[in-house]
Scaffold this active site. Structure first.
Site, PDB file in Angstrom:
ATOM      1  N   GLU A 154     -13.876  -2.187  -6.741  1.00 19.43           N
ATOM      2  CA  GLU A 154     -12.724  -1.278  -6.760  1.00 19.43           C
ATOM      3  C   GLU A 154     -12.481  -0.584  -8.089  1.00 19.43           C
ATOM      4  OE1 GLU A 154      -9.245  -3.302  -5.363  1.00 19.43           O
ATOM      5  OE2 GLU A 154     -10.007  -3.473  -3.334  1.00 19.43           O
ATOM      6  N   GLU A 169     -13.349  -7.021   1.786  1.00 21.86           N
ATOM      7  CA  GLU A 169     -11.998  -7.593   1.727  1.00 21.86           C
ATOM      8  C   GLU A 169     -11.170  -7.020   2.862  1.00 21.86           C
ATOM      9  OE1 GLU A 169      -9.843  -7.340  -2.025  1.00 21.86           O
ATOM     10  OE2 GLU A 169     -11.678  -7.714  -3.161  1.00 21.86           O
TER      11      GLU A 169
HETATM   12  C1  BGP Z   1      -7.875  -5.966  -4.102  1.00 18.41           C
HETATM   13  C2  BGP Z   1      -8.568  -6.812  -5.127  1.00 18.41           C
HETATM   14  C3  BGP Z   1      -8.386  -8.277  -4.957  1.00 18.41           C
HETATM   15  C4  BGP Z   1      -7.040  -8.696  -4.409  1.00 18.41           C
HETATM   16  C5  BGP Z   1      -6.554  -7.803  -3.297  1.00 18.41           C
HETATM   17  C6  BGP Z   1      -5.133  -8.032  -2.883  1.00 18.41           C
HETATM   18  O1  BGP Z   1      -7.521  -4.749  -4.660  1.00 18.41           O
HETATM   19  O2  BGP Z   1      -9.942  -6.544  -5.138  1.00 18.41           O
HETATM   20  O3  BGP Z   1      -8.734  -8.904  -6.147  1.00 18.41           O
HETATM   21  O4  BGP Z   1      -6.139  -8.993  -5.376  1.00 18.41           O
HETATM   22  O5  BGP Z   1      -6.683  -6.442  -3.620  1.00 18.41           O
HETATM   23  O6  BGP Z   1      -4.269  -7.337  -3.730  1.00 18.41           O
HETATM   24  P1  BGP Z   1      -2.951  -7.969  -4.278  1.00 18.41           P
HETATM   25  O7  BGP Z   1      -3.366  -9.235  -4.927  1.00 18.41           O
HETATM   26  O8  BGP Z   1      -2.415  -6.962  -5.242  1.00 18.41           O
HETATM   27  O9  BGP Z   1      -2.085  -8.149  -3.104  1.00 18.41           O
END
Ligand code: BGP
Length: 467
Positions: free
Chosen positions: A165, A372
Site C-alpha cells: 500500500e 487483505e
Molecule cells: C491496511 C494495512 C494494514 C491494516 C489494515 C487495516 O491499510 O495494510 O496494515 O492496518 O489496513 O487498517 P486499520 O488498522 O487502519 O483499520
C-alpha cells in the site's frame, strides 16, 4: 460445486510492526514507527507496537493455531531493521534466525509463506541518514535488503511482494502527515513515491537475476471510487480520484509507466516526479508477476470547491472523522444509502467484484491475490466467548464477491483476510479488532479462538462452498 479453483489458497495476513513486538530484541534496530508511535498525539491513546501481541516470542503457538484453522498460506512482513539494524551493511543474524524459524514452522504445517518485504517499518537509520524515501539512495538500500531476503529465504519461499500500500505510507507520510515522517509536502511525496516504484523495479530485477523459484508481486489498496451524482463535475472529480488512488499506483508496476494525463498535471503543478536517465527503462522492463489487492471499502466522490484536509476517525465513534478533500480536485463524501462500520468505512461487497473487474479491464487478466480484507470492530465477549458474527457476515459477503469475480473470468488465486490474529491498528490502537484469534491484553496476551475461527475453518475445509 465450489467456484474456487482446486488450488485456490486460503490464508490470512499480518504485518511485522503490528504483531511482533520485541522492538529492540536481539539486536533489532529501530524503525520509523518505533519512534513515531512514541511522539505525543500520533496514535490512539498513545498505543504502540513495542510489545504488540508478542508474536516474536510466541510464533510457534501462533503457527499451531494457523494450522488448526486450516490455513494454507500466511502473509506476513519482514521488519527491515530486524535484519539490518542500520538499514544497510551489518546483518543481524538473530533477526534472520527468527524469520528462518518462522518459515520452517509454517512449512512444517504445510502453510505456504507469502512475504511482504516492506509493510511500512523503515529503518530509522535510513530516515536519519538521507531522509528515507525522499532520496534516491533508498533504491540501492532497498535492493540490498531484498537481495538479502532472497538469499536467505528464497530456497523456501515462493510468494513474495515488494511493497504494501504505497498510497498509504506515502499519502499519509507526505500528504496528510498522519504517518512518519509526518510531512505535508506533496512535492517530496511525489518524488518519494517515484523512488518506491524504482525500488520495486530493482527488487523485481534482482529476484529474476537471482533466479528465485517463485513469483514476485506488488500489493495495493483496491478502492473503487464512484461519483455521488451523475453531474459532469462529480464524474470528473471521480475520474481524478480514481486516477490518483488507483492508476498512479498500479500503472508503474503493471504497465511500467505513469498515467500520462496525471503525470503531466503533477509535473506542471509540482515539477515532479523527476526522472533520471534509465528510470523509464527500469520501470518498463520489470513488471511484477501478480498484484495483491487489499479491499476494505469503496469511496463516493464529489467535486470540491471548499474542503481541504481531513480528520480520521481513530476512536471507533461513528461520525467522529471529517471527509478528505483536495480543494479544486475532489472530496470523499458519505453515501447516504451506505452501511458504515464504527470507523466510518463503507461496507460494500459488490465493490470488490466491480473493482477486480476494473483492474482486469485496465491491466489484462493478471494473477490476483486478495491480500487483505476484513472488518475492524470491537468484538463483544458473551459468556467468555468472543462473538464476532458481524465479521463472519462481512467475510462471507466478500468471499461471495470474489467468487463472482472468478465466475466473470478473473484469475484470483488466493484470499488473505486481515487479520489472522487481533493486532495493533496503526492509528487506532488494539481496540479495532480484525482477527480470528482474540488476544487478551489483561491476561498476559493469552490467545483465544473467536466464533469466526470455527466458521473460517469450515470455509477453508470446503474450499469456499460452505459459507
Ligand atoms: C491496511 C494495512 C494494514 C491494516 C489494515 C487495516 O491499510 O495494510 O496494515 O492496518 O489496513 O487498517 P486499520 O488498522 O487502519 O483499520
Amino acid at each position: 460445486m465450489s467456484v474456487f479453483p482446486k488450488d485456490f489458497l486460503w490464508g490470512a495476513a499480518t504485518a511485522s510492526y503490528q504483531v511482533e513486538g520485541g522492538f529492540d530484541a536481539d539486536g533489532k534496530g529501530l524503525s520509523n514507527w518505533d519512534l513515531f508511535s512514541h511522539l505525543p498525539g500520533t496514535t490512539y491513546q498513545g498505543t504502540n507496537g513495542d510489545v504488540a501481541v508478542d508474536h516474536y516470542h510466541r510464533f510457534r503457538e501462533d503457527v499451531a493455531l494457523m494450522a488448526e484453522l486450516g490455513m494454507q498460506t500466511y502473509r506476513f512482513s519482514i521488519s527491515w531493521p530486524r535484519l539490518l539494524p542500520q538499514g544497510r551493511g551489518e546483518v543481524n543474524e538473530a533477526g534472520i534466525q527468527f524469520y528462518s524459524d518462522l518459515i520452517d514452522e509454517l512449512l512444517k504445517h504445510n502453510i505456504k509463506p507469502m512475504i511482504t518485504l516492506y509493510h511500512w517499518d523503515l529503518p530509522q537509520a535510513l530516515q536519519d541518514a538521507f531522509g528515507g524515501w525522499e532520496s534516491r539512495e533508498i533504491v540501492d538500500a532497498f535492493d540490498e535488503y531484498a537481495r538479502l531476503c532472497y538469499q536467505r529465504f528464497g530456497d523456501r519461499v515462493e510468494l513474495w511482494s515488494t511493497f504494501n500500500e504505497t498510497i498509504v505510507f506515502i499519502g499519509m507520510g507526505y500528504f496528510t502527515g498522519a504517518h512518519p515522517p509526518k510531512l505535508t509536502d506533496p512535492k517530496k511525496g511525489i518524488q518519494a513515491c517515484h523512488h518506491v516504484f524504482l525500488a520495486n523495479a530493482r527488487a523485481v530485477k534482482s529476484f529474476r537475476e537471482m533466479k528465485i523459484n517463485g513469483q514476485i508481486g506488488f500489493v495495493n489498496v483496491l478502492q473503487p471510487n464512484d461519483p455521488i451524482s451523475d453531474s459532469p463535475e462529480d464524474r470528473r472529480a471521480c475520474e481524478i480520484a480514481e486516477g490518483i488512488f488507483t492508476h498512479w499506483l498500479y500503472d508503474p508496476v503493471l504497465k511500467g509507466e505513469y498515467p500520462a494525463e496525471l503525470l503531466a498535471m503533477a509535473q506542471q503543478a509540482f515539477g515532479v516526479p523527476h526522472f533520471a536517465p534509465g528510470d523509464e527503462t527500469l520501470l518498463k522492463d520489470n513488471i511484477v508477476d501478480f498484484v495483491g489487492l487489499n479491499y476494505y471499502k469503496r469511496e463516493m466522490v464529489a467535486h470540491n470547491d471548499d474542503v481541504e484536509g481531513y480528520a480520521i476517525n481513530t476512536s471507533g465513534q461513528k461520525g467522529s472523522g471529517r471527509e478528505l478533500g483536495f480543494k479544486g480536485l475532489f472530496k470523499l463524501v458519505r453515501n447516504p444509502k451506505g452501511v458504515y462500520t464504527d470507523w466510518d468505512w463503507e461496507v460494500y461487497p459488490q465493490g470488490l467484484t466491480d473493482a477486480i473487474g476494473r483492474i482486469v479491464k485496465r491491466y489484462g487478466n493478471i494473477p490476483i491475490y486478495i491480500t487483505e480484507n476484513g472488518l475492524g470492530a470491537k468484538d463483544p465477549i458473551v459468556g467468555g466467548e468472543v462473538r464476532d458474527q458481524p465479521r463472519i457476515d462481512y467475510l462471507r459477503d466478500h468471499i461471495q464477491a470474489i467468487g463472482a469475480a472468478i465466475e466473470q473470468g478473473a484469475d484470483v488465486r488466493g484470499y488473505y483476510p486481515w487479520s489472522f490474529i487481533d493486532l495493533l491498528s496503526w492509528l487506532n490502537g488494539y481496540q479495532k479488532q480484525y482477527g480470528f484469534v482474540y488476544v487478551d491484553h489483561d491476561n498476559n496476551l493469552a490467545r483465544k479462538k473467536k466464533q469466526s475461527f470455527g466458521w473460517y475453518q469450515r470455509v477453508i475445509a470446503t474450499n469456499g462452498e460452505q459459507l
